[in-house]
Design a protein around this motif. Structure first.
Motif, short mmCIF file in Angstrom:
data_model
loop_
_atom_site.label_atom_id
_atom_site.label_comp_id
_atom_site.label_asym_id
_atom_site.label_seq_id
_atom_site.Cartn_x
_atom_site.Cartn_y
_atom_site.Cartn_z
N ILE A 32 24.71 13.74 13.60
CA ILE A 32 25.49 14.95 14.94
C ILE A 32 25.91 15.08 16.29
O ILE A 32 26.54 14.56 16.38
N THR A 33 24.23 13.87 17.01
CA THR A 33 24.66 14.33 18.28
C THR A 33 25.26 12.72 18.69
O THR A 33 26.32 12.49 19.25
N ALA A 34 25.49 11.26 17.12
CA ALA A 34 25.82 10.09 17.43
C ALA A 34 27.58 10.56 17.76
O ALA A 34 28.21 9.83 17.87
N TYR A 35 27.69 11.50 15.91
CA TYR A 35 29.60 11.96 15.82
C TYR A 35 29.86 12.73 17.26
O TYR A 35 30.95 11.95 17.60
N LYS A 36 28.94 13.54 18.06
CA LYS A 36 29.77 13.53 19.05
C LYS A 36 29.62 13.04 19.80
O LYS A 36 30.87 12.86 20.91
N LYS A 37 28.65 11.98 20.25
CA LYS A 37 28.80 11.28 21.68
C LYS A 37 29.58 10.10 21.22
O LYS A 37 30.22 9.74 22.61
N ASN A 38 30.32 9.53 20.11
CA ASN A 38 31.59 8.42 19.54
C ASN A 38 32.33 8.79 19.56
O ASN A 38 33.56 7.77 19.55
N PHE A 39 32.97 9.70 19.37
CA PHE A 39 34.18 11.04 18.66
C PHE A 39 34.64 11.70 19.95
O PHE A 39 35.63 12.35 19.61
N GLY A 40 33.32 12.11 21.02
CA GLY A 40 34.01 12.88 21.89
C GLY A 40 34.36 14.34 21.40
O GLY A 40 34.80 14.74 21.94
N THR A 53 24.56 9.25 -4.02
CA THR A 53 24.82 8.01 -3.66
C THR A 53 24.66 7.91 -1.90
O THR A 53 24.27 6.55 -1.89
N GLY A 54 23.60 8.24 -1.30
CA GLY A 54 23.80 7.99 0.10
C GLY A 54 24.95 7.82 0.39
O GLY A 54 24.94 7.37 2.31
N ASP A 55 25.90 9.21 0.40
CA ASP A 55 26.97 8.71 1.12
C ASP A 55 27.19 9.75 2.42
O ASP A 55 26.62 10.23 2.15
N VAL A 56 27.65 9.75 3.19
CA VAL A 56 27.40 10.20 4.64
C VAL A 56 28.61 10.76 4.94
O VAL A 56 30.41 10.26 4.92
N ARG A 57 28.75 12.37 5.11
CA ARG A 57 30.22 12.94 4.98
C ARG A 57 29.95 13.93 6.31
O ARG A 57 28.73 14.69 6.13
N VAL A 58 30.58 14.12 7.68
CA VAL A 58 30.71 14.95 8.57
C VAL A 58 32.00 15.80 8.24
O VAL A 58 32.67 15.56 7.81
N TYR A 59 31.55 17.25 8.33
CA TYR A 59 32.41 18.75 8.13
C TYR A 59 32.55 19.24 9.85
O TYR A 59 31.73 19.01 10.28
N SER A 60 33.48 19.87 10.20
CA SER A 60 33.51 20.46 11.31
C SER A 60 33.83 22.43 10.77
O SER A 60 34.58 22.35 9.73
N ARG A 61 33.71 22.93 11.58
CA ARG A 61 32.77 24.07 10.72
C ARG A 61 33.52 25.24 11.57
O ARG A 61 33.23 24.94 13.18
N CYS A 62 33.97 26.22 11.51
CA CYS A 62 34.51 27.16 12.12
C CYS A 62 34.45 28.89 11.21
O CYS A 62 34.22 28.95 10.21
N GLU A 63 34.21 29.45 11.93
CA GLU A 63 34.17 31.31 11.80
C GLU A 63 34.94 32.00 11.00
O GLU A 63 35.71 31.51 12.20
N VAL A 64 35.49 32.28 10.46
CA VAL A 64 36.66 33.55 9.97
C VAL A 64 36.11 34.98 11.03
O VAL A 64 35.75 35.55 10.88
N VAL A 65 36.99 34.96 12.36
CA VAL A 65 37.02 36.46 12.77
C VAL A 65 38.05 36.55 13.00
O VAL A 65 39.26 36.44 11.86
N GLU A 66 38.46 37.90 13.59
CA GLU A 66 39.81 38.75 13.77
C GLU A 66 40.76 38.29 14.29
O GLU A 66 41.78 37.71 13.60
N VAL A 67 40.26 38.01 15.25
CA VAL A 67 41.18 36.91 17.04
C VAL A 67 40.14 36.25 17.54
O VAL A 67 38.79 36.30 18.35
N PRO A 68 40.14 34.81 17.24
CA PRO A 68 39.91 33.88 17.49
C PRO A 68 39.88 33.83 19.30
O PRO A 68 40.24 34.18 19.87
N GLU A 69 38.98 33.04 20.17
CA GLU A 69 38.47 34.19 21.30
C GLU A 69 39.19 32.09 22.15
O GLU A 69 39.00 31.19 21.27
N ILE A 105 27.74 3.34 12.04
CA ILE A 105 26.88 4.33 13.19
C ILE A 105 25.67 4.80 12.27
O ILE A 105 24.46 4.94 12.93
N ALA A 106 26.40 5.89 10.86
CA ALA A 106 25.20 5.96 10.04
C ALA A 106 24.17 5.23 9.88
O ALA A 106 23.13 5.60 10.54
N ALA A 107 24.57 4.18 9.62
CA ALA A 107 24.05 3.04 9.33
C ALA A 107 22.27 2.58 10.42
O ALA A 107 20.98 3.03 10.50
#
Length: 359
Positions: A32-40, A53-69, A105-107
């Motif tokens: 997670i730290t490496a992703y944020k550092k390398n991909f801004g 399998t050893g596969d690595v996947r990165v997911y963007s996370r967001c919460e469902v809200v009434e009105v986003p700040e 990068i993951a390796a």
């Protein structure tokens, strides 16, 4: 990161006792730290490693809200339902954002994490092993000497014998084997620091436990030790069974048991005396090899006046007061030593000089 990594993690778990699940969690956090550092990205993300399998996947996370700040990464409920009508407030939506070349990068990151974890685990295992062995004897090989400090190889790690813990005049040849007493085990950034001693009274106690079966079994108990390392030690022993000779048990057949310990300590003299609840008897024994005529106890001061034959005065006091000094430390009593003629003059009122041994 494919099957090779997973196999390596399973092997580490078997051989080093490092949890595979814990390693995967640590690698994911590092990625997670490496992703944020390398991909801004400052977005809330999670990394998932497939344990099959050893596969690595990165997911963007967001919460469902009434009105986003403003400037938040949350998603409005209305927009979320356009994606899936089943979304409700508070749901977390994960969207894969794995970069194309993230595997490299993951390796690299995984390798760094694994190496660091192995070091930490090995240090922790060594620390846990030796911290439970404080006040015990260890045998090692003299590895090197630096600025007077002796470094001793114990196999998995090394021990430190400071100049203050060395027997005066004792030589420590490189490659020689040596027994030492573990004084303390400290945790440092470079791993466990094991501080050992050759001067500690505990070394003598442990050597007797190793050499005398009756002490090891508890039939004979070491009640007190006073020691001036490299010169002389006094040992007070007691047998729970009255039919057992505690001093004879420690001396051994033809003196072999005590001689083995004397040899281990480079010729240090050892006086073994029988402990007694009666302070007068104990003090008299503690001044061995001197003969004692009389012991007068002063309970209020926890001191004793000891009378010895005139010809035994020097022996009772010892060279530079050593015998009297060690006897005082052994018994924990202040001892005033007088010759028979000195004591006779005091009793008759004419006065005389005395020799005093402080505890």
């Amino acid at each position: 990161m494919k099957h090779e990594l997973l196999e390596a993690l399973e092997q580490l778990e078997r051989e080093k006792g490092i949890s595979k699940a814990l390693l995967l969690e640590t690698i994911e956090a590092a990625l997670i730290t490496a992703y944020k550092k390398n991909f801004g990205s400052s977005h809330n993300v999670k990394v998932v490693i497939d344990e099959n399998t050893g596969d690595v996947r990165v997911y963007s996370r967001c919460e469902v809200v009434e009105v986003p700040e403003e400037d938040s990464f949350d998603i409005a409920l209305e927009d979320a339902k356009k994606r899936d009508p089943n979304y409700e407030l508070g749901d977390i939506i994960d969207e894969e954002v794995t970069p194309r070349d993230f595997g490299r990068i993951a390796a690299q990151t995984a390798k760094q994490v694994v190496v660091q974890r192995i070091r930490e685990a090995e240090r922790s295992i060594i620390f846990d092993e030796f911290v439970d062995r404080e006040s015990e004897i260890v045998t090692g090989m003299i590895q090197r000497i630096s600025k007077g400090t002796v470094f001793i190889n114990l196999g998995k790690t090394e021990a430190v014998l400071m100049p203050s813990e060395q027997i005066p005049g004792e030589e420590y040849p490189q490659g020689g084997r040596i027994k030492t007493f573990i004084v303390e085990v400290n945790k440092t950034s470079k791993g466990p620091q094991i501080v050992v001693s050759r001067t500690h009274p505990g070394l003598v106690k442990r050597l007797f436990e190793l050499e005398v079966p009756e002490i090891f079994s508890g039939e004979v108990e070491i009640k007190a030790i006073s020691r001036e390392a490299g010169s002389r030690t006094k040992l007070a022993v007691y047998a729970r069974n009255q039919d057992l000779d505690p001093v004879g048990s420690c001396v051994g057949p033809k003196g072999t048991r005590v001689q083995n310990i004397v040899n281990e300590l480079g010729g240090e003299k050892i006086d073994i005396v029988e402990w007694s609840e009666d302070p007068a008897i104990f003090i008299s024994s503690a001044l061995s090899p001197s003969k004692v005529d009389l012991v007068v106890i002063h309970d209020d001061e926890k001191s004793a006046t000891v009378v010895v034959p005139d010809y035994q005065l020097s022996l009772a006091i010892g060279k530079e007061g050593q015998n009297a000094r060690l006897a005082a430390k052994l018994t924990n009593w202040k001892i005033d030593i007088k010759s028979a003629s000195q004591y006779e003059k005091i009793v008759s009122g004419t006065g005389a000089g005395t020799e005093t041994a402080e505890k």
